[in-house]
Design an enzyme around this catalytic site. Structure first.
Site, PDB file in Angstrom:
ATOM      1  N   HIS A  43       0.860  -1.185   0.000  1.00  0.00           N
ATOM      2  CA  HIS A  43       0.000   0.000   0.000  1.00  0.00           C
ATOM      3  C   HIS A  43       0.897   1.236   0.000  1.00  0.00           C
ATOM      4  CE1 HIS A  43      -3.900   2.002   1.688  1.00  0.00           C
ATOM      5  NE2 HIS A  43      -3.178   2.872   0.999  1.00  0.00           N
ATOM      6  N   GLU A  70      -2.670  -1.624  -3.097  1.00  0.00           N
ATOM      7  CA  GLU A  70      -3.751  -0.873  -2.483  1.00  0.00           C
ATOM      8  C   GLU A  70      -3.442   0.622  -2.532  1.00  0.00           C
ATOM      9  OE1 GLU A  70      -4.919  -4.118   1.024  1.00  0.00           O
ATOM     10  OE2 GLU A  70      -3.844  -2.274   1.532  1.00  0.00           O
ATOM     11  N   HIS A 190      -7.943  -6.057   7.469  1.00  0.00           N
ATOM     12  CA  HIS A 190      -7.726  -5.052   8.503  1.00  0.00           C
ATOM     13  C   HIS A 190      -7.952  -5.670   9.879  1.00  0.00           C
ATOM     14  CE1 HIS A 190      -6.726  -0.763   9.034  1.00  0.00           C
ATOM     15  NE2 HIS A 190      -7.201  -0.980  10.242  1.00  0.00           N
TER      16      HIS A 190
END
Length: 237
Positions: A43, A70, A190
């Site tokens: 990410h 991401e 997450h």
């Protein structure tokens, strides 16, 4: 089996803390694959506080499993993804100064914007996923954008599960049932961990992939990366 994609952002955070190349991000990515992970997730953020944009390019030739990138589809991120062409791009509505991802897309409010972005990625052969909260109207909105998959934002589940509230899984189960009916693939991520991943997987039908970084790296400080990845794979099988 649900696939495990390992987010290696925290390895880059540790490397950047000293300004050198220890730990070596590319070696860790190779080892993660050797230990059985079916994906690598990064990410990159605009401030490059962990994964640097150059890392994304350097990883491309050594990632031989799913490569998932991401990020918020701002201009620099769009350019990066279109040049690298990873297996999957996961769209996350992060503010520039966000410490970590903290909300899914409002797929109703931003439908037209997401449709435009997703169409561009799909024209380039890149599978798309949208980070969403477990709300039925957001799942329905995601289906209208043309995305291939959704990624369920699982922080609320993880927090409640740690308190003993197993009913926290209900919105995720309901969201997954709807997503399946709408022909959307389902990812999740997450705060998923060795403690909660088996229960989550058992209660989310047709879960295709989980992306796990922070918990996995923290657990590996005690158990070792190979052992911890093996533990996830066992729970996901």
């Amino acid at each position: 089996m649900t696939k495990l994609s390992v987010n290696i952002n925290k390895i880059a955070t540790l490397r950047n803390a000293r300004g050198g190349n220890m730990p070596n991000l590319l070696k860790v990515a190779k080892d993660v694959q050797k230990f059985g992970a079916q994906g690598i997730t990064i990410h990159p953020r605009p401030d490059e506080r962990h994964i640097r944009y150059q890392d994304a390019y350097d990883l491309k030739p050594i990632v031989n499993v799913e490569y998932n990138m991401e990020g918020n589809p701002m201009d620099n991120f769009m350019k990066l993804v279109l040049e690298i062409k990873p297996t999957q791009v996961t769209l996350v509505p992060d503010a520039v100064d966000a410490i970590t991802s903290n909300a899914g897309w409002d797929t109703v409010k931003h439908k037209d914007y997401l449709k435009e972005v997703i169409a561009e990625f799909k024209r380039n052969g890149i599978r798309t996923s949208i980070f969403v909260d477990p709300e039925l109207k957001m799942i329905e909105g995601a289906a209208e954008t043309g995305t291939d998959r959704i990624e369920l934002y699982t922080e609320e589940f993880a927090d409640q599960y740690s308190l003993g509230n197993k009913n926290a899984i209900i919105p995720y189960t309901e969201s997954a049932v709807l997503a399946n009916n709408l022909n959307l693939g389902i990812n999740a991520g997450h705060d998923l961990s060795l403690e909660n991943i088996k229960f989550f997987k058992e209660n989310v039908p047709n879960l295709l992939e989980v992306s796990i970084g922070h918990a996995l790296i923290c657990e590996s400080l005690y158990g070792g990366l190979e052992k911890v990845i093996g533990g996830y794979l066992k729970r996901l099988s």
